[in-house]
Scaffold this motif. Structure first.
Motif, PDB file in Angstrom:
ATOM      1  N   ILE A 147      -6.886 -55.403 107.480  1.00 28.09           N
ATOM      2  CA  ILE A 147      -6.140 -54.459 106.646  1.00 28.09           C
ATOM      3  C   ILE A 147      -6.289 -53.046 107.195  1.00 28.09           C
ATOM      4  O   ILE A 147      -5.316 -52.293 107.321  1.00 28.09           O
ATOM      5  CB  ILE A 147      -6.613 -54.502 105.179  1.00 28.09           C
ATOM      6  N   GLY A 148      -7.509 -52.673 107.530  1.00 26.35           N
ATOM      7  CA  GLY A 148      -7.756 -51.354 108.097  1.00 26.35           C
ATOM      8  C   GLY A 148      -7.005 -51.136 109.396  1.00 26.35           C
ATOM      9  O   GLY A 148      -6.526 -50.037 109.671  1.00 26.35           O
ATOM     10  N   GLY A 149      -6.875 -52.192 110.198  1.00 26.84           N
ATOM     11  CA  GLY A 149      -6.134 -52.075 111.445  1.00 26.84           C
ATOM     12  C   GLY A 149      -4.671 -51.781 111.218  1.00 26.84           C
ATOM     13  O   GLY A 149      -4.084 -50.907 111.859  1.00 26.84           O
ATOM     14  N   VAL A 150      -4.060 -52.499 110.280  1.00 23.33           N
ATOM     15  CA  VAL A 150      -2.638 -52.308 109.984  1.00 23.33           C
ATOM     16  C   VAL A 150      -2.385 -50.934 109.366  1.00 23.33           C
ATOM     17  O   VAL A 150      -1.328 -50.337 109.573  1.00 23.33           O
ATOM     18  CB  VAL A 150      -2.133 -53.431 109.049  1.00 23.33           C
ATOM     19  N   LEU A 151      -3.346 -50.400 108.628  1.00 19.05           N
ATOM     20  CA  LEU A 151      -3.181 -49.081 108.001  1.00 19.05           C
ATOM     21  C   LEU A 151      -3.466 -47.933 108.970  1.00 19.05           C
ATOM     22  O   LEU A 151      -3.108 -46.790 108.696  1.00 19.05           O
ATOM     23  CB  LEU A 151      -4.098 -48.964 106.782  1.00 19.05           C
ATOM     24  N   GLY A 152      -4.126 -48.244 110.096  1.00 19.90           N
ATOM     25  CA  GLY A 152      -4.341 -47.218 111.103  1.00 19.90           C
ATOM     26  C   GLY A 152      -5.766 -46.764 111.283  1.00 19.90           C
ATOM     27  O   GLY A 152      -6.051 -45.907 112.114  1.00 19.90           O
ATOM     28  N   GLY A 153      -6.700 -47.288 110.477  1.00 16.34           N
ATOM     29  CA  GLY A 153      -8.095 -46.921 110.653  1.00 16.34           C
ATOM     30  C   GLY A 153      -8.797 -46.591 109.349  1.00 16.34           C
ATOM     31  O   GLY A 153      -8.231 -46.698 108.264  1.00 16.34           O
ATOM     32  N   ARG A 154     -10.043 -46.171 109.487  1.00 16.50           N
ATOM     33  CA  ARG A 154     -10.902 -45.997 108.308  1.00 16.50           C
ATOM     34  C   ARG A 154     -10.423 -44.895 107.376  1.00 16.50           C
ATOM     35  O   ARG A 154     -10.422 -45.058 106.152  1.00 16.50           O
ATOM     36  CB  ARG A 154     -12.340 -45.706 108.754  1.00 16.50           C
ATOM     37  N   GLU A 155     -10.010 -43.777 107.930  1.00 16.92           N
ATOM     38  CA  GLU A 155      -9.569 -42.663 107.087  1.00 16.92           C
ATOM     39  C   GLU A 155      -8.365 -43.052 106.247  1.00 16.92           C
ATOM     40  O   GLU A 155      -8.305 -42.790 105.046  1.00 16.92           O
ATOM     41  CB  GLU A 155      -9.243 -41.449 107.956  1.00 16.92           C
ATOM     42  N   GLU A 156      -7.387 -43.688 106.893  1.00 19.02           N
ATOM     43  CA  GLU A 156      -6.183 -44.106 106.186  1.00 19.02           C
ATOM     44  C   GLU A 156      -6.494 -45.189 105.158  1.00 19.02           C
ATOM     45  O   GLU A 156      -5.925 -45.201 104.056  1.00 19.02           O
ATOM     46  CB  GLU A 156      -5.147 -44.616 107.192  1.00 19.02           C
ATOM     47  N   TYR A 157      -7.393 -46.079 105.501  1.00 19.28           N
ATOM     48  CA  TYR A 157      -7.808 -47.155 104.593  1.00 19.28           C
ATOM     49  C   TYR A 157      -8.424 -46.562 103.327  1.00 19.28           C
ATOM     50  O   TYR A 157      -8.098 -46.970 102.194  1.00 19.28           O
ATOM     51  CB  TYR A 157      -8.810 -48.037 105.319  1.00 19.28           C
ATOM     52  N   ALA A 158      -9.305 -45.575 103.507  1.00 19.09           N
ATOM     53  CA  ALA A 158      -9.961 -44.936 102.366  1.00 19.09           C
ATOM     54  C   ALA A 158      -8.948 -44.243 101.456  1.00 19.09           C
ATOM     55  O   ALA A 158      -9.048 -44.307 100.227  1.00 19.09           O
ATOM     56  CB  ALA A 158     -11.010 -43.939 102.854  1.00 19.09           C
ATOM     57  N   LYS A 159      -7.956 -43.592 102.048  1.00 19.92           N
ATOM     58  CA  LYS A 159      -6.921 -42.921 101.254  1.00 19.92           C
ATOM     59  C   LYS A 159      -6.140 -43.926 100.416  1.00 19.92           C
ATOM     60  O   LYS A 159      -5.827 -43.670  99.238  1.00 19.92           O
ATOM     61  CB  LYS A 159      -5.964 -42.161 102.170  1.00 19.92           C
ATOM     62  N   VAL A 160      -5.827 -45.053 101.003  1.00 17.90           N
ATOM     63  CA  VAL A 160      -5.077 -46.087 100.276  1.00 17.90           C
ATOM     64  C   VAL A 160      -5.898 -46.617  99.110  1.00 17.90           C
ATOM     65  O   VAL A 160      -5.390 -46.772  97.987  1.00 17.90           O
ATOM     66  CB  VAL A 160      -4.679 -47.238 101.228  1.00 17.90           C
ATOM     67  N   LEU A 161      -7.159 -46.903  99.338  1.00 16.50           N
ATOM     68  CA  LEU A 161      -8.002 -47.428  98.264  1.00 16.50           C
ATOM     69  C   LEU A 161      -8.126 -46.423  97.119  1.00 16.50           C
ATOM     70  O   LEU A 161      -8.106 -46.806  95.943  1.00 16.50           O
ATOM     71  CB  LEU A 161      -9.383 -47.795  98.812  1.00 16.50           C
ATOM     72  N   LYS A 162      -8.220 -45.146  97.458  1.00 23.31           N
ATOM     73  CA  LYS A 162      -8.296 -44.113  96.420  1.00 23.31           C
ATOM     74  C   LYS A 162      -6.991 -44.016  95.627  1.00 23.31           C
ATOM     75  O   LYS A 162      -7.001 -43.672  94.441  1.00 23.31           O
ATOM     76  CB  LYS A 162      -8.622 -42.764  97.045  1.00 23.31           C
ATOM     77  N   SER A 163      -5.878 -44.331  96.277  1.00 23.12           N
ATOM     78  CA  SER A 163      -4.577 -44.208  95.614  1.00 23.12           C
ATOM     79  C   SER A 163      -4.393 -45.208  94.478  1.00 23.12           C
ATOM     80  O   SER A 163      -3.501 -45.052  93.652  1.00 23.12           O
ATOM     81  CB  SER A 163      -3.450 -44.381  96.636  1.00 23.12           C
ATOM     82  N   PHE A 164      -5.245 -46.224  94.408  1.00 23.13           N
ATOM     83  CA  PHE A 164      -5.150 -47.210  93.330  1.00 23.13           C
ATOM     84  C   PHE A 164      -5.825 -46.708  92.050  1.00 23.13           C
ATOM     85  O   PHE A 164      -5.735 -47.362  91.005  1.00 23.13           O
ATOM     86  CB  PHE A 164      -5.771 -48.540  93.754  1.00 23.13           C
ATOM     87  N   HIS A 165      -6.520 -45.573  92.138  1.00 23.13           N
ATOM     88  CA  HIS A 165      -7.146 -44.923  90.971  1.00 23.13           C
ATOM     89  C   HIS A 165      -8.028 -45.885  90.174  1.00 23.13           C
ATOM     90  O   HIS A 165      -7.989 -45.925  88.950  1.00 23.13           O
ATOM     91  CB  HIS A 165      -6.071 -44.313  90.064  1.00 23.13           C
ATOM     92  N   GLY A 166      -8.823 -46.621  90.888  1.00 21.46           N
ATOM     93  CA  GLY A 166      -9.801 -47.490  90.238  1.00 21.46           C
ATOM     94  C   GLY A 166      -9.279 -48.842  89.793  1.00 21.46           C
ATOM     95  O   GLY A 166     -10.057 -49.660  89.291  1.00 21.46           O
ATOM     96  N   VAL A 167      -7.988 -49.098  89.975  1.00 22.01           N
ATOM     97  CA  VAL A 167      -7.433 -50.409  89.606  1.00 22.01           C
ATOM     98  C   VAL A 167      -7.728 -51.381  90.741  1.00 22.01           C
ATOM     99  O   VAL A 167      -7.288 -51.179  91.883  1.00 22.01           O
ATOM    100  CB  VAL A 167      -5.906 -50.327  89.371  1.00 22.01           C
ATOM    101  N   GLY A 168      -8.480 -52.434  90.448  1.00 16.42           N
ATOM    102  CA  GLY A 168      -8.835 -53.417  91.466  1.00 16.42           C
ATOM    103  C   GLY A 168      -7.600 -54.025  92.100  1.00 16.42           C
ATOM    104  O   GLY A 168      -6.789 -54.634  91.395  1.00 16.42           O
ATOM    105  N   THR A 169      -7.465 -53.855  93.416  1.00 16.82           N
ATOM    106  CA  THR A 169      -6.257 -54.288  94.118  1.00 16.82           C
ATOM    107  C   THR A 169      -6.636 -55.089  95.351  1.00 16.82           C
ATOM    108  O   THR A 169      -7.372 -54.604  96.213  1.00 16.82           O
ATOM    109  CB  THR A 169      -5.398 -53.084  94.527  1.00 16.82           C
ATOM    110  N   PHE A 170      -6.114 -56.289  95.423  1.00 13.08           N
ATOM    111  CA  PHE A 170      -6.348 -57.145  96.578  1.00 13.08           C
ATOM    112  C   PHE A 170      -5.148 -57.005  97.507  1.00 13.08           C
ATOM    113  O   PHE A 170      -4.016 -57.273  97.120  1.00 13.08           O
ATOM    114  CB  PHE A 170      -6.506 -58.600  96.134  1.00 13.08           C
ATOM    115  N   ILE A 171      -5.385 -56.561  98.747  1.00 12.94           N
ATOM    116  CA  ILE A 171      -4.298 -56.278  99.681  1.00 12.94           C
ATOM    117  C   ILE A 171      -4.069 -57.479 100.596  1.00 12.94           C
ATOM    118  O   ILE A 171      -5.015 -58.007 101.192  1.00 12.94           O
ATOM    119  CB  ILE A 171      -4.612 -55.030 100.517  1.00 12.94           C
ATOM    120  N   LEU A 172      -2.808 -57.878 100.727  1.00  9.25           N
ATOM    121  CA  LEU A 172      -2.456 -59.008 101.580  1.00  9.25           C
ATOM    122  C   LEU A 172      -1.435 -58.601 102.641  1.00  9.25           C
ATOM    123  O   LEU A 172      -0.406 -58.002 102.330  1.00  9.25           O
ATOM    124  CB  LEU A 172      -1.874 -60.155 100.752  1.00  9.25           C
TER     125      LEU A 172
END
Length: 269
Positions: A147-172
């Motif tokens: 998932i991190g690879g498709v998003l572009g790396g760790r920084e981008e991955y962290a931004k995406v996870l924060k965008s869910f605002h605490g709602v548990g989200t499983f990414i496929l």
């Protein structure tokens, strides 16, 4: 002849097909025929990409480590179920790299940290004749997972996870969805002696206790795997999750890493 060995997780097979499809410098594609290859070669065939298979990497001739001439890719996908126990994944990768090294001029690992077990793989197999190179982002950080690879790396991955605002989200991703719907955490089912119902209940408990509420359909830009929408909806229905559409996936990290490995093998004059 220059040989790039690719030791890969099946979750990233679409990215490998994409890179092969784009690179006109590749003269030959060799696929290790180990039971994990069928889907991959079907995708190659769908794009009229020629290839040949060998049953074991040991059947390949040894490289003279004199990088010149045409580029050959050797693609070896390992068992997906190894991810269930990260220590077993590390053990298998560490067992196979020394087998692969005499056959290639570089080994490109299509893996991330995968539970932090592959953080030291490059230094543990430091070899000028056949360097081992793992996927890294633009900041030189090893990716966490596919998932991190498709998003572009760790920084981008962290931004995406924060965008869910605490709602548990499983990414496929598409490949992840194709296995999640039928085999999610089920690769060790037989050895554990669990029934299908027991596996379902175990997975459902994991989602509920971890607070997952939704599953994200991550657009990767690649549409090589069929039935993505249906697979994700089936997965969501099974575990009573909402489906959300998620943009932002791309192939730049894989393209950049591949280019670096290729330039190391075949430097431009």
């Amino acid at each position: 002849m220059t040989v790039m060995g690719i030791l890969a997780c099946k979750m990233l097979q679409d990215e490998i097909v994409y890179l092969i499809q784009k690179d006109s410098d590749i003269s030959e594609v060799i696929v290790i025929e180990n039971g994990e290859h069928e889907e991959f070669v079907q995708k190659l065939e769908s794009f009229n990409i020629s290839y040949r298979t060998v049953q074991d990497v040991k059947d390949l001739p040894d490289s003279d480590h004199n990088c010149s001439g045409c580029l050959t890719l050797v693609v070896w996908q390992l068992d997906l179920g190894l991810h269930e126990v990260p220590k077993m994944l590390k053990k298998r990768v560490y067992e196979e790299i020394p087998v692969f090294m005499p056959k290639a001029d570089a080994i490109f690992l299509f893996y991330g940290l995968c539970g932090n077990v592959l953080a030291d793989v490059e230094s543990d197999f430091k070899n000028d004749a056949c360097p081992v190179i793992i996927l890294r982002d633009k900041d030189g950080i090893i990716i966490d997972d596919c998932i991190g690879g498709v998003l572009g790396g760790r920084e981008e991955y962290a931004k995406v996870l924060k965008s869910f605002h605490g709602v548990g989200t499983f990414i496929l991703t598409p490949m992840y969805a194709s296995y999640a719907v039928k085999d999610f955490f089920g690769f060790g089912q037989a050895s554990a002696g669990f029934t299908d119902q027991q596996m379902f209940e175990l997975n459902k408990f994991m989602f509920e206790s971890s607070g997952y509420k939704q599953v994200a359909n991550l657009e990767t830009g690649l549409h090589y795997t069929p039935g993505v929408e249906e697979n994700i909806q089936s997965f969501a229905d099974k575990y009573q999750l909402d489906v959300i559409q998620m943009s932002g996936g791309h192939q730049r990290l894989f393209e950049d890493c591949y280019k670096k490995v290729k330039n190391r093998l075949m430097p431009k004059e």
